[in-house]
Design an enzyme around this catalytic site. Structure first.
Site, mmCIF file in Angstrom:
data_model
loop_
_atom_site.group_PDB
_atom_site.id
_atom_site.type_symbol
_atom_site.label_atom_id
_atom_site.label_comp_id
_atom_site.label_asym_id
_atom_site.label_seq_id
_atom_site.Cartn_x
_atom_site.Cartn_y
_atom_site.Cartn_z
ATOM 1 N N GLN A 1 4.898 9.048 -5.805
ATOM 2 C CA GLN A 1 3.790 8.109 -5.645
ATOM 3 C C GLN A 1 3.597 7.298 -6.931
ATOM 4 O O GLN A 1 3.558 7.852 -8.024
ATOM 5 C CB GLN A 1 2.509 8.877 -5.282
ATOM 6 C CG GLN A 1 1.328 7.992 -4.928
ATOM 7 C CD GLN A 1 1.537 7.157 -3.674
ATOM 8 O OE1 GLN A 1 2.244 7.553 -2.747
ATOM 9 N NE2 GLN A 1 0.932 5.982 -3.638
ATOM 10 N N ASP B 1 11.367 5.346 0.395
ATOM 11 C CA ASP B 1 10.493 4.241 -0.019
ATOM 12 C C ASP B 1 11.287 2.931 -0.109
ATOM 13 O O ASP B 1 10.708 1.847 -0.128
ATOM 14 C CB ASP B 1 9.910 4.528 -1.413
ATOM 15 C CG ASP B 1 8.432 4.886 -1.385
ATOM 16 O OD1 ASP B 1 7.750 4.478 -0.433
ATOM 17 O OD2 ASP B 1 7.981 5.570 -2.325
ATOM 18 N N LYS C 1 0.044 10.505 3.840
ATOM 19 C CA LYS C 1 1.483 10.612 4.087
ATOM 20 C C LYS C 1 1.819 12.012 4.607
ATOM 21 O O LYS C 1 2.567 12.172 5.573
ATOM 22 C CB LYS C 1 2.279 10.295 2.810
ATOM 23 C CG LYS C 1 2.265 8.797 2.483
ATOM 24 C CD LYS C 1 2.822 8.442 1.124
ATOM 25 C CE LYS C 1 2.587 6.951 0.863
ATOM 26 N NZ LYS C 1 3.055 6.464 -0.425
HETATM 27 N N1 GUN Z 1 2.047 3.013 -4.525
HETATM 28 C C1 GUN Z 1 1.549 1.980 -3.794
HETATM 29 N N2 GUN Z 1 2.306 1.783 -2.706
HETATM 30 C C2 GUN Z 1 3.289 2.706 -2.738
HETATM 31 C C3 GUN Z 1 4.369 3.020 -1.866
HETATM 32 O O1 GUN Z 1 4.599 2.382 -0.832
HETATM 33 N N3 GUN Z 1 5.154 4.060 -2.248
HETATM 34 C C4 GUN Z 1 4.942 4.761 -3.381
HETATM 35 N N4 GUN Z 1 5.779 5.740 -3.673
HETATM 36 N N5 GUN Z 1 3.950 4.494 -4.209
HETATM 37 C C5 GUN Z 1 3.128 3.478 -3.879
#
Ligand code: GUN
Length: 285
Positions: A97, A120, A53
Site C-alpha cells: 500500500q 497493482d 481490499k
Molecule cells: N495508494 C493509493 N492508491 C493505491 C493503489 O491503487 N495501490 C496501492 N498499492 N497503493 C495505493
C-alpha cells in the site's frame, strides 16, 4: 442537458459476482486465488483501503494475507517479506500500500515485487508492457475506468480524450489505455497553460488531480462523458471529486458520481488481476 450517472457500485457488484464464480472454479481445481497485502505505518486512509481490499478478497472467496509494520520499520524487513511472498507459490498477488514512509524508496519496493505477482500493475515491466500494447497487469483504477466506459458503450475510438493528471497510478496509464483503444489523447497537468481550452474539446474527460471540485460545468463540452477519479473533502468535510458535480452534470451526458463512481471499481480490478494471476499459476502447474 442533465447527465446520467455511471453507477460504479452496481457495475462493481456485477463484476465481483463473476469473479467470485471463477474463483470458486479455480479453488475446486486446487488453486484458491490469494492476495498478500503489506501495510507500513498508521496512515488512516491507507488502513481503510487495505481493510476494504482484504474484505473484497474474502467476499470473493479469495485467501488474503495481511502484513502490517510500524512506520519506523527497517526497509530490509519489508524487502525480506516481499522476497518470501515472491517465492511462495500459493500467493498470486502482492500489493504494497502506498504511500510509504520516507525511509523507503517506493520505486525500489515496487520493483522488488515479482512482475508475475504485481497485481497493482505498478512494476516497470508491467508498465512497459502496457505502453507497448502487450498483455500485462493493468493498474486497477484506470482499468476500472475503461470497464465503466465499455459498460456504457462509450465510443473511445476516434474520440477526443483529455486526461487531467500525470501520475504513474492513474494519469499516465489512463492515457495509454485510451490511446490503445483509438482515442486522441491530451494529457493536462499542473503546468498546463490553459486547462479549460483543452477540457472544452474533450468527448471523454478524465479528472485525476486531487483538487476538490476544480472542474466546473463551464469547462465541459456539452454531451461529454466525465469521469471523476478524485477523492477529496469539500469545505464542509463532505466527500467529493475533482469535478463540481452540480454544474458538470448540467452539461455532460454521462458522469461518475463521488462516492459511488470510480472508487468501487479499483478493488474490483485488483481482484480481477489476482484471479488472472491464479489462473496463470494453474495453467503453469
Ligand atoms: N495508494 C493509493 N492508491 C493505491 C493503489 O491503487 N495501490 C496501492 N498499492 N497503493 C495505493
Amino acid at each position: 442537458m442533465t447527465a446520467r450517472n455511471i453507477d460504479g457500485k452496481a457495475l462493481s457488484e456485477k463484476v465481483r459476482e463473476e469473479i467470485a464464480q471463477q474463483a470458486a472454479e479455480l479453488t475446486a481445481k486446487g488453486v484458491q486465488p490469494c492476495l498478500a497485502v503489506i501495510l507500513v505505518g498508521e496512515d488512516p486512509a491507507s488502513a481503510v483501503y487495505v481493510r476494504n481490499k482484504v474484505a473484497g478478497c474474502e467476499k470473493a472467496g479469495f485467501r488474503s494475507l495481511k502484513f502490517s509494520y510500524p512506520a519506523d520499520v527497517a526497509p530490509e524487513q519489508v524487502f525480506a517479506k516481499i522476497a518470501e511472498l515472491n517465492a511462495d507459490t500459493s500467493v498470486h498477488g502482492i500489493l504494497v500500500q502506498l504511500p510509504l514512509p520516507k525511509q523507503f524508496d517506493s520505486e525500489k519496493v515496487l520493483e522488488a515485487i515479482s512482475p508475475e505477482k504485481d497485481v497493482d500493475g505498478f512494476h516497470a515491466v508491467n508498465f512497459g508492457l502496457l505502453l507497448q500494447g502487450r498483455k500485462s497487469f493493468y493498474p486497477c483504477t484506470p482499468w476500472g475506468v475503461m470497464k465503466m466506459l465499455e459498460s456504457e458503450n462509450v465510443q473511445v475510438k476516434g474520440a477526443e480524450a483529455v486526461v487531467i493528471g500525470r501520475s504513474n497510478i492513474v494519469g499516465k496509464p489512463m492515457s495509454v489505455m485510451l490511446l490503445s483503444k483509438g482515442a486522441t489523447v491530451t494529457i493536462c497537468h499542473s503546468q498546463t497553460r490553459d486547462l479549460a481550452f483543452h477540457t472544452r474539446r474533450a468527448d471523454i474527460l478524465v479528472a485525476a488531480v486531487g483538487k476538490a471540485k476544480m472542474i466546473t460545468g463551464d469547462m465541459i463540452k456539452p454531451g461529454a462523458v466525465v469521469i471523476d477519479v478524485g477523492m477529496n473533502r469539500d469545505e464542509n468535510g463532505k466527500l467529493c471529486g475533482d469535478v463540481d458535480y452540480a454544474s458538470a452534470s448540467q452539461v455532460a451526458s454521462l458522469i461518475t458520481p463521488v462516492p459511488g463512481g470510480v472508487g468501487p471499481m479499483t478493488i474490483t480490478m485488483l481482484l480481477a488481476n489476482t484471479l488472472e494471476s491464479a489462473r496463470r499459476a494453474l495453467n503453469q502447474a
